[in-house]
Design a protein around this motif. Structure first.
Motif, PDB file in Angstrom:
ATOM      1  N   ALA A 473       0.830  -1.209   0.000  1.00 48.89           N
ATOM      2  CA  ALA A 473       0.000   0.000   0.000  1.00 48.89           C
ATOM      3  C   ALA A 473       0.858   1.249   0.000  1.00 48.89           C
ATOM      4  CB  ALA A 473      -0.923  -0.004   1.220  1.00 48.89           C
ATOM      5  N   ILE A 474       0.525   2.181  -0.867  1.00 51.06           N
ATOM      6  CA  ILE A 474       1.199   3.477  -0.897  1.00 51.06           C
ATOM      7  C   ILE A 474       0.423   4.508  -0.088  1.00 51.06           C
ATOM      8  CG2 ILE A 474       2.297   3.029  -3.132  1.00 51.06           C
ATOM      9  CD1 ILE A 474       0.102   4.736  -4.439  1.00 51.06           C
ATOM     10  N   GLU A 475      -0.784   4.143   0.304  1.00 51.08           N
ATOM     11  CA  GLU A 475      -1.618   5.016   1.132  1.00 51.08           C
ATOM     12  C   GLU A 475      -2.519   4.130   1.975  1.00 51.08           C
ATOM     13  OE1 GLU A 475      -5.325   8.208   0.710  1.00 51.08           O
ATOM     14  OE2 GLU A 475      -4.344   7.429  -1.095  1.00 51.08           O
ATOM     15  N   THR A 476      -2.728   4.501   3.208  1.00 50.60           N
ATOM     16  CA  THR A 476      -3.682   3.805   4.067  1.00 50.60           C
ATOM     17  C   THR A 476      -4.612   4.821   4.711  1.00 50.60           C
ATOM     18  OG1 THR A 476      -2.161   3.855   5.955  1.00 50.60           O
ATOM     19  CG2 THR A 476      -2.146   1.862   4.582  1.00 50.60           C
ATOM     20  N   ALA A 477      -5.799   4.371   5.030  1.00 50.00           N
ATOM     21  CA  ALA A 477      -6.761   5.202   5.744  1.00 50.00           C
ATOM     22  C   ALA A 477      -7.453   4.323   6.773  1.00 50.00           C
ATOM     23  CB  ALA A 477      -7.779   5.810   4.789  1.00 50.00           C
ATOM     24  N   VAL A 478      -7.737   4.886   7.930  1.00 49.89           N
ATOM     25  CA  VAL A 478      -8.325   4.143   9.037  1.00 49.89           C
ATOM     26  C   VAL A 478      -9.572   4.862   9.520  1.00 49.89           C
ATOM     27  CG1 VAL A 478      -8.006   3.354  11.416  1.00 49.89           C
ATOM     28  CG2 VAL A 478      -6.106   3.222   9.789  1.00 49.89           C
ATOM     29  N   VAL A 479     -10.597   4.103   9.803  1.00 48.93           N
ATOM     30  CA  VAL A 479     -11.724   4.645  10.544  1.00 48.93           C
ATOM     31  C   VAL A 479     -11.913   3.751  11.752  1.00 48.93           C
ATOM     32  CG1 VAL A 479     -13.401   3.381   9.137  1.00 48.93           C
ATOM     33  CG2 VAL A 479     -14.141   5.323  10.505  1.00 48.93           C
ATOM     34  N   HIS A 480     -11.933   4.342  12.922  1.00 53.83           N
ATOM     35  CA  HIS A 480     -11.982   3.588  14.165  1.00 53.83           C
ATOM     36  C   HIS A 480     -13.360   3.724  14.789  1.00 53.83           C
ATOM     37  CE1 HIS A 480     -10.492   1.501  17.618  1.00 53.83           C
ATOM     38  NE2 HIS A 480     -10.640   2.520  18.434  1.00 53.83           N
ATOM     39  N   GLN A 481     -13.968   2.579  15.108  1.00 56.74           N
ATOM     40  CA  GLN A 481     -15.282   2.534  15.748  1.00 56.74           C
ATOM     41  C   GLN A 481     -16.315   3.343  14.961  1.00 56.74           C
ATOM     42  OE1 GLN A 481     -14.940   3.577  19.912  1.00 56.74           O
ATOM     43  NE2 GLN A 481     -13.508   1.917  20.327  1.00 56.74           N
ATOM     44  N   MET A 482     -16.566   2.896  13.764  1.00 59.55           N
ATOM     45  CA  MET A 482     -17.551   3.561  12.915  1.00 59.55           C
ATOM     46  C   MET A 482     -18.920   3.563  13.594  1.00 59.55           C
ATOM     47  SD  MET A 482     -16.398   1.951   9.254  1.00 59.55           S
ATOM     48  CE  MET A 482     -17.785   2.610   8.367  1.00 59.55           C
ATOM     49  N   ARG A 483     -19.650   4.652  13.435  1.00 61.63           N
ATOM     50  CA  ARG A 483     -20.946   4.781  14.116  1.00 61.63           C
ATOM     51  C   ARG A 483     -22.055   4.022  13.381  1.00 61.63           C
ATOM     52  NH1 ARG A 483     -23.310   7.582  18.160  1.00 61.63           N
ATOM     53  NH2 ARG A 483     -25.518   8.107  17.912  1.00 61.63           N
ATOM     54  N   ASP A 484     -22.087   4.125  12.071  1.00 56.58           N
ATOM     55  CA  ASP A 484     -23.158   3.472  11.299  1.00 56.58           C
ATOM     56  C   ASP A 484     -22.790   2.030  10.967  1.00 56.58           C
ATOM     57  OD1 ASP A 484     -25.427   5.068  11.008  1.00 56.58           O
ATOM     58  OD2 ASP A 484     -24.490   6.301   9.467  1.00 56.58           O
TER      59      ASP A 484
END
Length: 557
Positions: A473-484
């Motif tokens: 991966a050249i880019e990563t994105a994280v979302v922690h404890q998504m609400r929906d």
């Protein structure tokens, strides 16, 4: 019966003729019960508050389907706001519950990940000293799971070492795809377990289902009729066997006779008329929010704290699987707009407890495509993967176009389903002010993500960042404890053998009302760290078969 209930009852029109069984809810568990009870000779009536899904109306047929999934087909009933949905007060909840009213229930909008509970999930108390053991184990449930998998048309590769041996799946696995292979190569480099994903989506035509065409629109309904939903795989057989299904019917109360037995239900029909249906047996299949809500609505002089609630546990121990996700972007075209939205790769590398990690239990990983242009910057109906900073400044115009060009078709998404331990403080109650379109009190949620879940998800996010980097991966994105992400509504009517500490026994029979049963996921003592539909349907089949075998011993009204 309260004064309001008495006044309402005097206006209620009686239904013609009692039935052996009335079922509330036409989703996966209700459909299982209806089919097999009808085939065994019971007279069955099922009441469903939604309607029949129309695959021609599913947004996946339209170019703007991702926009429609943000509102009209959003999985959150508060966002979707249809008359057949009931509103939910989530002011005190960290997670929004997601569900769909209609024949087939939330299978209409689910991702169809088919991940049965593992053996350890039935023995959490014995293994880890927390929560409770189930009153039966994995191997007692296995024959029913294998029967359900044949009906559902599960696709997969047999032999996953995370599970004990079982029968081969009825259809071959779906293609892993370029994005799945990209996700898997990172696990290979780290020496971590992975297996081709098992999905309730057949790869060839099966039991009324068409073969998957890989549209990738699963979360807003399958226009091809390929995703396994109860309206396709169970209800035709149920109706052929004589089961009746009434749609647009919202149940407001379970009635009880002078002997303390459930005598039927009171409901509003599609025209808004209040009616009474008499029945010898009542089965609730309204999910982990709708079922405790109905029990609480059915309080009376005999059951002042709600029906079947002598334990005080109705509505408590809500589990919703806090969810985090990691997206990896690589410098190659992975065609990750291609479906299905089931998981192409699954991993149980960190599923079992290791207390050195700082939490109990574990989580399943599932690798999924990133979707269309909006999916490249968001996930699951929210702006989860938008770039940080000024949302309006960075996600409109030229900045949005650059983000889509950089990410579209080049990503893979790892979803983390972490086991949610039962806590009595996480609960469903009746809201004192909010009502649905028929004036029935709406549910109110109190739910807080525990420290154990927070620590668990952080650990798994860190591991998946390692895996994404190992995948190139050249880019990563994280979302922690998504609400929906509150798809999995479990635990609010706990199953167990002691009436003082549970609502139903292992057969779904309520301890307090012998002819009142609950066959949905609200009875789960624990949540596992997996998507629960496979286990919900298997448990419902086991309970239905027991009811059939014990029909002569049931105290019917």
């Amino acid at each position: 019966m309260t004064t309001a209930q008495q006044a309402s009852a005097s206006r209620t029109r009686p239904e013609r003729g009692a039935v052996d069984v009335v079922i509330v809810g036409a989703g996966p568990s209700g459909a299982v019960a209806a089919r097999f009870l009808a085939e065994a000779g019971f007279s069955v009536l099922c009441l469903e508050q939604g309607g029949w899904p129309d695959r021609n109306a599913f947004p996946g047929r339209k170019p703007e389907w991702e926009l429609l999934a943000q509102k009209q087909w959003h999985p959150n009933p508060n966002m979707r706001d249809r008359a057949e949905d009931y509103p939910i007060n989530t002011d005190d909840s960290d997670i929004n519950p997601l569900m769909f009213a209609g024949v087939g229930g939330s299978t209409t909008l689910y991702g169809a990940h088919w991940t049965p509970f593992l053996p350890s999930d039935f023995r959490v108390r014995s293994l880890d000293g927390v929560a409770d053991d189930w009153p039966f184990d994995y191997f007692e449930l296995l024959p029913y799971l294998e029967e359900i998998e044949e009906i559902v048309g599960v696709s997969g590769v047999p032999g996953n070492p995370a599970y004990p041996a079982q029968k081969a799946f009825p259809t071959p696995a779906l293609p892993i795809g370029e994005f799945g292979m990209a996700a898997a190569r990172g696990l290979d480099k780290l020496g971590w377990h992975w297996w081709p994903g098992t999905n309730a989506i057949p790869s060839v035509a099966h039991n009324g289902l068409n073969a998957c065409q890989r549209r990738g629109t699963c979360l807003s309904g399958c226009p091809e009729g390929a995703k396994s939903t109860a309206d396709i795989t169970l209800w035709p057989a149920a109706q052929k066997a004589g089961a009746r299904l009434l749609t647009g019917c919202r149940v407001r109360e379970i009635e009880v006779d002078g002997n303390g037995l459930a005598s039927g239900v009171v409901y509003f029909d599609a025209g808004g008329t209040e009616r009474r249906q008499k029945a010898g047996i009542v089965i609730l299949c309204a999910n982990g929010i709708g079922t405790p809500r109905l029990l609480q609505l059915s309080q009376s002089a005999r059951f002042r704290d709600g029906l079947a609630n002598s334990s005080g546990l109705v509505g408590t121990r809500l589990m919703m699987h806090p969810f985090s996700a990691v997206m990896g972007i690589v410098d190659e075209d992975l065609m990750s707009w291609r479906g299905p939205l089931g998981h192409s790769v699954e991993s149980f590398e960190f599923y079992e407890t290791d207390e050195k990690r700082g939490f109990i239990r574990g989580a399943k990983w599932g690798a999924m495509p990133t979707g269309g242009p909006l999916g490249a910057t968001s996930a699951f109906g929210s702006r989860a993967f938008t770039d940080s900073g000024d949302v309006l400044g960075r996600n409109w115009g030229a900045a949005l176009q650059q983000t889509v060009q950089r990410r579209f078709g080049r990503g893979f998404l790892w979803g983390i389903i972490g086991e949610d331990l039962p806590e009595e403080s996480n609960r469903i109650t009746l809201d004192p002010n909010l009502t649905d379109s028929d004036g029935i009190p709406a549910p109110k949620l109190a739910y807080k993500v525990s420290e154990n879940s927070t620590n668990m998800l952080k650990f798994h996010v860190d591991r998946l960042l390692e895996a994404a980097e190992a995948s190139g991966a050249i880019e990563t994105a994280v979302v922690h404890q998504m609400r929906d992400t509150g798809w999995h509504l479990l635990g609010t009517c706990k199953m167990g053998e002691d009436p003082k500490t549970s609502v139903v026994n292992q057969w779904g029979q309520t301890h307090d009302v012998p002819n009142l049963y609950i066959f949905d996921g609200s009875t789960f003592p624990t949540s596992g760290g997996v998507n629960p539909t496979a286990t919900i349907m298997s448990v419902a089949l086991r309970q239905t078969r027991h009811l059939i075998n014990e029909r002569r011993n049931v105290r019917a009204a």
